[in-house]
Scaffold this active site. Sequence first.
Site, short mmCIF file in Angstrom:
data_model
loop_
_atom_site.label_atom_id
_atom_site.label_comp_id
_atom_site.label_asym_id
_atom_site.label_seq_id
_atom_site.Cartn_x
_atom_site.Cartn_y
_atom_site.Cartn_z
N GLU A 180 1.02 -1.55 -0.23
CA GLU A 180 -0.13 -0.15 0.10
C GLU A 180 0.53 1.55 0.03
OE1 GLU A 180 -3.01 -0.10 3.16
OE2 GLU A 180 -3.63 -2.24 2.21
N GLU A 288 -5.72 -10.65 -1.48
CA GLU A 288 -6.81 -10.83 -1.13
C GLU A 288 -8.12 -10.89 -0.56
OE1 GLU A 288 -5.45 -7.32 2.22
OE2 GLU A 288 -3.40 -7.33 1.50
#
Length: 382
Positions: A180, A288
């Site tokens: 991220e 994910e």
Amino acid sequence: MSRLAKIVSGIMAGAVLILIVAILIVNRSDPNEPAQSDIPSLAVEYADFFPIGAAIEPSQTNGLKAGLLKKHVNWLVAENVMKPDSIHPAEETFNWSNADKIVAFAKENGMEIRYHTLVWHSQVGAWFFKDSEGKPMVDETDPVRQKANKKLLLERLDTHVRTIVDRYKNDIKSWDVVNEVIEPADPDGMRASEWYKIAGIDYIATAFQAAREAGGPDIKLYINDYGTDDPRKRDLLYDLVKKLLDQGVPIDGVGHQTHIDVYGPTVESIIESMRKFAELGLDNIVTELDMSIYSWNDRSDYGTVIPEEILAQQAKRYGELFQAFRDHREILSGVVFWGIADDHTWLNGFPVKRTNAPLLFDKQYQAKPAFWSVVDPSVKTD
């Protein structure tokens, strides 16, 4: 009946009772047996396409959850215990026990493992970002001391990465190196984390280089992010990755978190992002995956009874998604769910506390309509 006969009769009755109990014990269900043992295995059904994985906690390596995992997945990732603050909470302290437990469970059951994550702006010890005097590095204004702080931070990062990769390099081949790092709303599109404020993109390069040097050429190194289906974020990530590759940074692929919902984004936008990174010669992994039953800006709650039409809509969308994954398996090397059943999902508490049902198995570990649309494309969910 004589006293002796009564004694013998009592002994025989007791023996029969013991025998019955013994038979029940022998024939009882394995406590690790999945709740539904007679349904197809996700991993087996997708053996010709790509591995199927799930994120787990150490507590899930025993009991019914373990049975569900062993039947349906052949790839594991630690949900939390391999993140920086869990495994490296202080400069001289590494906690290996929980991570080792997941590694051992995977090896015992013939599963591969992904590492998540070496570097992140969240769940990371504050000690990384303190200078030699214990002061926050981001508050420093003197250019000379800023340069020294950057050097110290990158040295700490290098040690962090090398130590972890060296320990697990023979057991783990797929690594989320940084997580991220893109945020379109921040300056330059880079997340304004302490990592970035202190070291610029050099922290990303340092992490990848240290991982390659510690792990050798056989491990695969990924940059992982969410929202990669959004064209703006996708292109910012693409430009960053291309720049790093041009500098010789050893990036092998992109991890697409794929936290989506029953309303969006489009399947095509997910695949288009993978195509774009494949053009750079990079691998793609869905890292994910889950599918919320609410739209992104919806804060409502269905409660304990989820409408059948919502579960059908989820099934239809999961089916379309996995059809696209199968059709594009040449640019996709694996799919990891962020959990395995609805009793344990971060979405039960985010963005508000409520009932959610984003996975293929319900809270009782029963296969949902979404499971059948994934394992059997002929199932109609309209």
